[in-house]
Write a protein that holds these residues in place. Structure first.
Motif, PDB file in Angstrom:
ATOM      1  N   HIS A   1      15.464  17.674  20.753  1.00 27.52           N
ATOM      2  CA  HIS A   1      16.263  18.740  20.136  1.00 27.52           C
ATOM      3  C   HIS A   1      17.772  18.520  20.330  1.00 27.52           C
ATOM      4  O   HIS A   1      18.568  19.417  20.033  1.00 27.52           O
TER       5      HIS A   1
ATOM      6  N   ARG B   1      21.438  16.896  19.457  1.00 28.29           N
ATOM      7  CA  ARG B   1      22.116  16.611  18.193  1.00 28.29           C
ATOM      8  C   ARG B   1      23.228  15.590  18.405  1.00 28.29           C
ATOM      9  O   ARG B   1      23.867  15.562  19.459  1.00 28.29           O
ATOM     10  N   TRP B   2      23.466  14.818  17.384  1.00 31.26           N
ATOM     11  CA  TRP B   2      24.461  13.744  17.447  1.00 31.26           C
ATOM     12  C   TRP B   2      25.840  14.277  17.830  1.00 31.26           C
ATOM     13  O   TRP B   2      26.591  13.611  18.540  1.00 31.26           O
TER      14      TRP B   2
ATOM     15  N   THR C   1      25.661  19.530  19.920  1.00 29.55           N
ATOM     16  CA  THR C   1      25.362  20.965  19.844  1.00 29.55           C
ATOM     17  C   THR C   1      23.871  21.261  20.034  1.00 29.55           C
ATOM     18  O   THR C   1      23.403  22.347  19.692  1.00 29.55           O
ATOM     19  N   GLY C   2      23.132  20.309  20.597  1.00 29.97           N
ATOM     20  CA  GLY C   2      21.700  20.506  20.809  1.00 29.97           C
ATOM     21  C   GLY C   2      21.391  21.325  22.046  1.00 29.97           C
ATOM     22  O   GLY C   2      22.291  21.893  22.687  1.00 29.97           O
TER      23      GLY C   2
ATOM     24  N   LYS D   1      25.152  14.130  23.508  1.00 29.21           N
ATOM     25  CA  LYS D   1      25.710  13.755  22.214  1.00 29.21           C
ATOM     26  C   LYS D   1      25.747  12.243  22.050  1.00 29.21           C
ATOM     27  O   LYS D   1      25.782  11.497  23.027  1.00 29.21           O
TER      28      LYS D   1
ATOM     29  N   ARG E   1      16.497  10.096  19.073  1.00 31.92           N
ATOM     30  CA  ARG E   1      17.211  10.301  17.805  1.00 31.92           C
ATOM     31  C   ARG E   1      16.266  10.071  16.622  1.00 31.92           C
ATOM     32  O   ARG E   1      16.375  10.743  15.588  1.00 31.92           O
TER      33      ARG E   1
ATOM     34  N   ALA F   1      14.107  13.204  16.417  1.00 32.82           N
ATOM     35  CA  ALA F   1      14.809  14.367  15.851  1.00 32.82           C
ATOM     36  C   ALA F   1      14.628  14.418  14.338  1.00 32.82           C
ATOM     37  O   ALA F   1      14.344  15.478  13.768  1.00 32.82           O
TER      38      ALA F   1
ATOM     39  N   VAL G   1      12.286  17.346  12.497  1.00 29.33           N
ATOM     40  CA  VAL G   1      12.941  18.261  11.548  1.00 29.33           C
ATOM     41  C   VAL G   1      12.345  18.085  10.155  1.00 29.33           C
ATOM     42  O   VAL G   1      12.111  19.072   9.438  1.00 29.33           O
TER      43      VAL G   1
ATOM     44  N   LEU H   1      23.208  16.272   6.994  1.00 38.52           N
ATOM     45  CA  LEU H   1      23.472  16.478   8.420  1.00 38.52           C
ATOM     46  C   LEU H   1      23.687  15.165   9.176  1.00 38.52           C
ATOM     47  O   LEU H   1      23.742  15.152  10.403  1.00 38.52           O
TER      48      LEU H   1
ATOM     49  N   LYS I   1      26.176  14.797  12.120  1.00 35.38           N
ATOM     50  CA  LYS I   1      26.270  16.129  12.752  1.00 35.38           C
ATOM     51  C   LYS I   1      25.028  16.330  13.621  1.00 35.38           C
ATOM     52  O   LYS I   1      25.087  16.232  14.838  1.00 35.38           O
ATOM     53  N   HIS I   2      23.926  16.641  12.963  1.00 38.85           N
ATOM     54  CA  HIS I   2      22.674  16.803  13.700  1.00 38.85           C
ATOM     55  C   HIS I   2      22.055  15.445  14.035  1.00 38.85           C
ATOM     56  O   HIS I   2      21.535  15.244  15.138  1.00 38.85           O
TER      57      HIS I   2
END
Length: 395
Positions: free
Chosen positions: A308, A310-311, A314-315, A320, A329, A332, A336, A362, A365-366
């Motif tokens: 969970h 995020r790149w 913000t996970g 990061k 990664r 993820a 999703v 995303l 970002k994600h």
């Protein structure tokens, strides 16, 4: 992993060992040259040329197997044996009876491989090599270490024949050793496959249990495993690791076993407190798998903890970029994709095209941009998996 792949992996390892043995053979060649140098019983120029040729040929397996990485070719074992026999023939030609012991080397080398045909091939090649070496030594005896018998018939009966008999006896012993080892290897492989199959079934059972708490069907974990297999192959991992990665992916939400059903099944939006509890399933997954032995379980632990993240940081745990394991990664994107395309009692499932656009948007970002590129290149495979394995029931 199947039997053929295990045998091929073992064959590759044996090829590298054989190449190393040929490098050790160079030391024997140098020792024999030193003997010739100090004994002065033969033409040192001829001997030196022959020894240099032997050294060059002995290093060919290292060049082919270790440097150029042609270690999977089935013909390599025959090349290695031919080089070994050729070198023994040269040494036996130059040093006559003093080098007869070197004929043990090809037989020892062939016993590394679990191949009875190769033993027969080596025995025949060695027999021909002994006869040719004796002929060369007698014909050019002025340049070589003098043979014991100067008559072809005497040499054949009293020198070559006993050597050939010895080779055939040693080859027969090697044949039975190889046959026995081959049987044992197949037994070990069968047992390993059974253990691995049982481990997969256990992993699937636990993974399905974790998904059932949130009222998913088992198809979710099967699809995610297949998605990971696609991205694992696209990432360049070998088949063995891809297989482990796919199996481990099924455990990504194992931590949900520790989350109450009231939170997992809540139809409305979670409160901040409830969401904090929900996020803790990644830490529970990490803790549950921390002391589990085996590479698959440790891969599963990494994925369970970090899938969970995020790149952009913000996970769930604030990791990061490169701080997040590459396999996480990959997970993820797979998780999703399946979450968005799956219908649940609290939401509709997105189309694969809508999901594709969302994941691509995303990127950076994600998701890791590199992984998104792999996803784009393999989108058709993702789509095929999603259509082939739909959820059987949604509660």
């Amino acid at each position: 992993m199947n039997d053929n792949r295990l045998l091929k992996d073992n064959y590759i390892k044996i090829n590298h060992i054989a190449a190393k043995c040929m490098r050790f053979f160079v030391a024997l060649i140098v020792a024999l040259w030193a003997f010739a140098f100090f004994s002065r019983e033969c033409n040192l120029v001829v001997v030196t040329i022959c020894m240099v040729l032997c050294c060059i040929f002995s290093l060919i397996p290292t060049l082919v197997i270790d440097f150029f990485k042609h270690d999977r070719n089935e013909a390599i074992k025959y090349v290695v044996i031919c080089i070994a026999v050729f070198n023994c023939m040269i040494l036996s030609s130059v040093f006559s009876h003093m080098a007869l012991v070197v004929w043990i080397f090809p037989i020892l080398l062939t016993s590394l491989y679990y191949n009875k045909t190769l033993v027969v091939f080596t025995a025949l090649m060695s027999t021909v090599g002994v006869i040719l070496a004796d002929f060369i030594n007698l014909t050019y005896c002025d340049f070589m270490v003098a043979p014991i018998y100067l008559d072809y018939t005497d040499s054949m009966v009293l020198s070559v024949f006993p050597c050939v008999i010895t080779i055939l006896i040693l080859s027969l012993v090697a044949y039975f050793i190889v046959s026995r080892n081959s049987t044992m290897l197949n037994s070990v492989i069968d047992n390993a496959e059974e253990v691995k199959s049982n481990q997969k079934e256990l992993i699937f059972a636990f993974a399905e249990l974790s998904e059932s708490k949130s009222k998913y069907t088992g198809e979710h974990i099967k699809r995610v495993a297949d998605y990971m297999r696609v991205l694992g192959k696209a990432s360049g991992f070998d088949d063995d690791y891809v297989d482990k990665l796919s199996t481990a992916a099924m455990m990504h939400d194992i931590g949900k076993l520790m989350i109450s059903e009231e939170i997992l099944d809540k139809p409305g939006k979670l409160t901040d407190e409830e969401f904090a509890i929900m996020k803790s399933h990644v830490l529970y997954g990490d803790a549950l798998l921390e002391h589990c032995p085996g590479e698959i379980m440790q891969i599963a632990r990494t994925i369970a903890k970090e899938h969970h993240e995020r790149w952009d940081g913000t996970g769930y745990l604030g990791m990061k970029g490169e701080e997040i394991a590459y396999i996480s990664r990959l997970m993820a994107v797979c998780d999703v994709f399946d979450a968005l395309t799956s219908e649940r009692y609290y939401k509709r499932g997105w189309s694969v095209e809508e999901t594709y656009n969302e994941i691509v948007s995303l990127s950076g970002k994600h998701f890791d941009p590199q992984v998104v590129e792999l996803f784009k290149q393999n989108f058709d495979a993702f789509k095929e998996i999603a259509e082939r394995q739909p959820d059987k029931q949604v509660y």
